[in-house]
Write a protein that holds these residues in place. Structure first.
Motif, PDB file in Angstrom:
ATOM      1  N   VAL A  21     -71.179 -64.630 -65.757  1.00  0.00           N
ATOM      2  CA  VAL A  21     -71.950 -63.399 -66.247  1.00  0.00           C
ATOM      3  C   VAL A  21     -72.067 -62.491 -65.017  1.00  0.00           C
ATOM      4  O   VAL A  21     -71.619 -61.152 -65.433  1.00  0.00           O
ATOM      5  CB  VAL A  21     -73.368 -63.781 -66.708  1.00  0.00           C
ATOM      6  CG1 VAL A  21     -74.284 -62.573 -67.032  1.00  0.00           C
ATOM      7  CG2 VAL A  21     -73.274 -64.974 -67.964  1.00  0.00           C
TER       8      VAL A  21
ATOM      9  N   LEU B  78     -72.029 -58.470 -65.520  1.00  0.00           N
ATOM     10  CA  LEU B  78     -73.332 -57.702 -65.473  1.00  0.00           C
ATOM     11  C   LEU B  78     -73.500 -57.510 -63.824  1.00  0.00           C
ATOM     12  O   LEU B  78     -73.162 -58.170 -63.072  1.00  0.00           O
ATOM     13  CB  LEU B  78     -74.189 -58.657 -66.093  1.00  0.00           C
ATOM     14  CG  LEU B  78     -74.046 -58.975 -67.515  1.00  0.00           C
ATOM     15  CD1 LEU B  78     -75.415 -59.597 -67.922  1.00  0.00           C
ATOM     16  CD2 LEU B  78     -73.730 -57.580 -68.485  1.00  0.00           C
TER      17      LEU B  78
ATOM     18  N   TRP C 130     -75.020 -53.216 -70.630  1.00  0.00           N
ATOM     19  CA  TRP C 130     -74.327 -54.247 -70.955  1.00  0.00           C
ATOM     20  C   TRP C 130     -73.795 -53.907 -72.358  1.00  0.00           C
ATOM     21  O   TRP C 130     -74.556 -53.553 -73.272  1.00  0.00           O
ATOM     22  CB  TRP C 130     -75.006 -55.442 -71.312  1.00  0.00           C
ATOM     23  CG  TRP C 130     -74.451 -56.771 -72.009  1.00  0.00           C
ATOM     24  CD1 TRP C 130     -73.198 -57.132 -71.659  1.00  0.00           C
ATOM     25  CD2 TRP C 130     -74.715 -57.626 -72.825  1.00  0.00           C
ATOM     26  NE1 TRP C 130     -72.511 -57.999 -72.411  1.00  0.00           N
ATOM     27  CE2 TRP C 130     -73.762 -58.554 -73.198  1.00  0.00           C
ATOM     28  CE3 TRP C 130     -76.042 -57.888 -73.658  1.00  0.00           C
ATOM     29  CZ2 TRP C 130     -73.730 -59.589 -74.065  1.00  0.00           C
ATOM     30  CZ3 TRP C 130     -76.120 -59.104 -74.620  1.00  0.00           C
ATOM     31  CH2 TRP C 130     -74.846 -59.826 -74.742  1.00  0.00           C
TER      32      TRP C 130
ATOM     33  N   ALA D 198     -76.501 -63.513 -71.212  1.00  0.00           N
ATOM     34  CA  ALA D 198     -76.773 -62.182 -70.619  1.00  0.00           C
ATOM     35  C   ALA D 198     -78.211 -62.334 -70.309  1.00  0.00           C
ATOM     36  O   ALA D 198     -78.704 -61.314 -69.298  1.00  0.00           O
ATOM     37  CB  ALA D 198     -76.569 -60.949 -71.723  1.00  0.00           C
TER      38      ALA D 198
END
Length: 255
Positions: free
Chosen positions: A115, A128, A144, A162
């Motif tokens: 992530v 991210l 995002w 997320a």
């Protein structure tokens, strides 16, 4: 008692180099319960990658084993602890963009994380970049755009993922590395691929070696309603010692 279900998490979905990403694993186990109500998942050991795990249990609780090792437990989330009751307030698109640019993964403890890792050799992952929000202590935000065909629903596993990592950056993980140990998430949607979203995370409290963090996903398009499309409450636990970087093997890592 439900019929035992086997789950396997592919090596692409790692957090630390040799274990599954916490949010992805929690979502995988929550989905396997087939519960129609929110579920809280507690990780007791690092979930292994590319390894069969078995979920057993029923409406009051579930267990996840890999062979004889208890990996995780799951239980219905109390209504009073709903992640949607107290989500971090939204930030506007300009603030989210500035926070994303401010992301500084110095000495990232898990630089190949699915992530928030930016050192994956194949450039894969969500990438991210949760950075600090000015005038909001211990709060991060990031942009995002979920991968996939525009307009298609995003899987629960990606949404939980997320919702996970931005919470790990409310404190500097280079100074005090921590891992996700408990998570409950709720999705009201729609979270759609190809559309801009904003993820916000805020520290709620600290006690001993644990931190409680709230995260939320908001739509970033102009005129969008300022209610979360998904929200989570998570507990992070400080590691006893800083993880060592993986030793290069000369072969292409699989994630």
């Amino acid at each position: 008692m439900t019929t035992p279900r086997e789950v396997v998490i592919d090596t692409a979905f790692n957090g630390p180099p040799n274990s599954a990403h916490g949010g992805y694993a929690c979502a995988t186990f929550a989905r396997a319960t087939e519960s129609t109500a929110p579920v809280t998942v507690t990780l007791l050991r690092p979930p292994p990658l590319n390894t069969p795990m078995t979920l057993t249990g029923g409406g009051r609780g579930w267990l996840v084993h890999a062979d004889d090792a208890l990996i995780a437990t799951a239980a219905p989330a109390p209504a009073a602890s709903s992640a949607l009751l107290d989500p971090p307030p939204p930030v506007d698109a300009t603030t989210a963009a500035a926070a994303t640019r401010a992301f500084a993964p110095r000495a990232h403890p898990f630089p190949t994380c699915f992530v928030c890792g930016h050192d994956r050799p194949d450039g894969s992952g969500l990438r991210l970049a949760p950075g600090p929000v000015p005038e909001r202590p211990n709060t991060t935000a990031c942009q995002w755009v979920p991968p996939g065909a525009p307009g298609r629903p995003v899987s629960a596993e990606l949404i939980w993922s997320a919702l996970d990592c931005p919470g790990g950056w409310v404190r500097d993980p280079a100074a005090a590395p921590a891992v996700l140990t408990r998570m409950a998430a709720e999705i009201t949607g729609p979270v759609e691929a190809g559309r801009p979203h904003i993820v916000v995370a805020a520290l709620r409290r600290e006690q001993g070696r644990t931190r409680t963090v709230g995260t939320a996903v908001y739509a970033a398009e102009p005129g969008s309603v300022s209610r979360p499309l998904a929200a989570a409450t998570a507990i992070w636990t400080l590691l006893a010692e800083r993880p060592r970087p993986p030793v290069p093997t000369g072969s292409r890592p699989r994630g």
